[in-house]
Design a protein around this motif. Sequence first.
Motif, PDB file in Angstrom:
ATOM      1  N   UNK A   1       0.809  -1.221   0.000  1.00  0.00           N
ATOM      2  CA  UNK A   1       0.000   0.000   0.000  1.00  0.00           C
ATOM      3  C   UNK A   1       0.846   1.276   0.000  1.00  0.00           C
ATOM      4  N   UNK A   2       2.102   1.187   0.412  1.00  0.00           N
ATOM      5  CA  UNK A   2       2.912   2.407   0.484  1.00  0.00           C
ATOM      6  C   UNK A   2       3.306   2.880  -0.927  1.00  0.00           C
ATOM      7  N   UNK A   3       3.723   4.146  -1.064  1.00  0.00           N
ATOM      8  CA  UNK A   3       4.080   4.668  -2.388  1.00  0.00           C
ATOM      9  C   UNK A   3       5.317   3.961  -2.954  1.00  0.00           C
ATOM     10  N   UNK A   4       5.232   3.560  -4.218  1.00  0.00           N
ATOM     11  CA  UNK A   4       6.328   2.858  -4.879  1.00  0.00           C
ATOM     12  C   UNK A   4       6.636   3.526  -6.219  1.00  0.00           C
ATOM     13  N   UNK A   5       7.894   3.878  -6.413  1.00  0.00           N
ATOM     14  CA  UNK A   5       8.362   4.389  -7.704  1.00  0.00           C
ATOM     15  C   UNK A   5       8.932   3.229  -8.496  1.00  0.00           C
ATOM     16  N   UNK A   6       8.425   3.020  -9.704  1.00  0.00           N
ATOM     17  CA  UNK A   6       8.899   1.952 -10.584  1.00  0.00           C
ATOM     18  C   UNK A   6       9.701   2.596 -11.714  1.00  0.00           C
ATOM     19  N   UNK A   7      11.014   2.365 -11.723  1.00  0.00           N
ATOM     20  CA  UNK A   7      11.907   2.923 -12.739  1.00  0.00           C
ATOM     21  C   UNK A   7      12.351   1.802 -13.679  1.00  0.00           C
ATOM     22  N   UNK A   8      12.163   2.014 -14.989  1.00  0.00           N
ATOM     23  CA  UNK A   8      12.576   0.970 -15.935  1.00  0.00           C
ATOM     24  C   UNK A   8      13.003   1.596 -17.251  1.00  0.00           C
ATOM     25  N   UNK A   9      14.107   1.116 -17.791  1.00  0.00           N
ATOM     26  CA  UNK A   9      14.566   1.566 -19.100  1.00  0.00           C
ATOM     27  C   UNK A   9      13.890   0.767 -20.199  1.00  0.00           C
ATOM     28  N   UNK A  10      13.521   1.427 -21.290  1.00  0.00           N
ATOM     29  CA  UNK A  10      12.814   0.694 -22.344  1.00  0.00           C
ATOM     30  C   UNK A  10      13.765  -0.085 -23.254  1.00  0.00           C
ATOM     31  N   UNK A  11      15.091   0.025 -22.999  1.00  0.00           N
ATOM     32  CA  UNK A  11      16.051  -0.808 -23.742  1.00  0.00           C
ATOM     33  C   UNK A  11      16.733  -1.803 -22.806  1.00  0.00           C
ATOM     34  N   UNK A  12      15.988  -2.252 -21.786  1.00  0.00           N
ATOM     35  CA  UNK A  12      16.505  -3.242 -20.840  1.00  0.00           C
ATOM     36  C   UNK A  12      16.555  -4.602 -21.527  1.00  0.00           C
ATOM     37  N   UNK A  13      17.766  -5.132 -21.721  1.00  0.00           N
ATOM     38  CA  UNK A  13      17.936  -6.421 -22.401  1.00  0.00           C
ATOM     39  C   UNK A  13      17.975  -7.601 -21.429  1.00  0.00           C
ATOM     40  N   UNK A  14      17.904  -7.334 -20.136  1.00  0.00           N
ATOM     41  CA  UNK A  14      17.960  -8.389 -19.121  1.00  0.00           C
ATOM     42  C   UNK A  14      16.567  -8.675 -18.562  1.00  0.00           C
ATOM     43  N   UNK A  15      15.877  -7.631 -18.119  1.00  0.00           N
ATOM     44  CA  UNK A  15      14.485  -7.732 -17.661  1.00  0.00           C
ATOM     45  C   UNK A  15      13.650  -6.896 -18.630  1.00  0.00           C
TER      46      UNK A  15
END
Length: 276
Positions: free
Chosen positions: A216-230
């Motif tokens: 329920x706590x605030x979560x920042x989700x950071x992701x690169x759109x050229x991630x070749x691993x995930x």
Amino acid sequence: MKTGFVTTKDGVEIFYKDWGSGTPIVFSHGWPLSSDDWDAQMMFFLAQGFRVVAHDRRGHGRSSQVATGHDMDHYADDLAAVVQHLDLKGAIHVGHSTGGGEVVHYLARHGEKRAAKAVLIAAVPPLMVKSASNPGGLPKDVFDGIQQQVATNRAQFYRDLPAGPFYGFNRPGAKPQEGIIQNWWRQGMMGGAKAHYDGVVAFSQTDFTEDLKKITLPVLVQHGDDDQIVPYADSGPLSAKLLKNGTLKTYKGYPHGMPTTHADVINADILAFIKG
């Protein structure tokens, strides 16, 4: 400023660093690395007046090279042991890659009473492996191949991964940084092969869907759109949707290892999120 060990219920010694004072930020690293992978974040946030804490996952870095317990339940319980040992309250949890799964499972399994916010960077949730319920995932034989290389010649594999897809150094125009590649190799080879072998199953086959829904706590989700691993499409956006209070930030062209290659941007965005 100190370093030390906490002994878990099953007798594993977990190495940690605990620097500074103020609001604690707790960092959970990716596979098969160690707390050293957070140098750029720990130095930045220490200078900003935070207390920074990072541990080496069991079987990784300077923690015990045990043969057992390399699964998300133990990873989450080990993180809880560090938090309790240091009596951390109102902590911000930051997890990269496998560490993002560790943070999600820790919050769902141990509750949020000692936590305030969380940040997931290029993290493995909701689920990496392809299945009937996760058609966008990666085929299991991809992960079987990783295990095979860990079991037979991880020294070479741990050279090729950072030199290529992990940091996007295989992309046209990229300038590979030898120090970064060697530091990845150094961290990987410090850990135990058995832990790394089993860890592949932990990060690829754990389904974090229900965990994400519980938070329920605030979560920042950071992701690169050229991630070749995930790969981006099957991770960051899906996690952000499942979270009750998730915010997705997408980084155009950024690689999996963006906390290292783009530390200035990632750190600034985490700081803004913490202060927001």
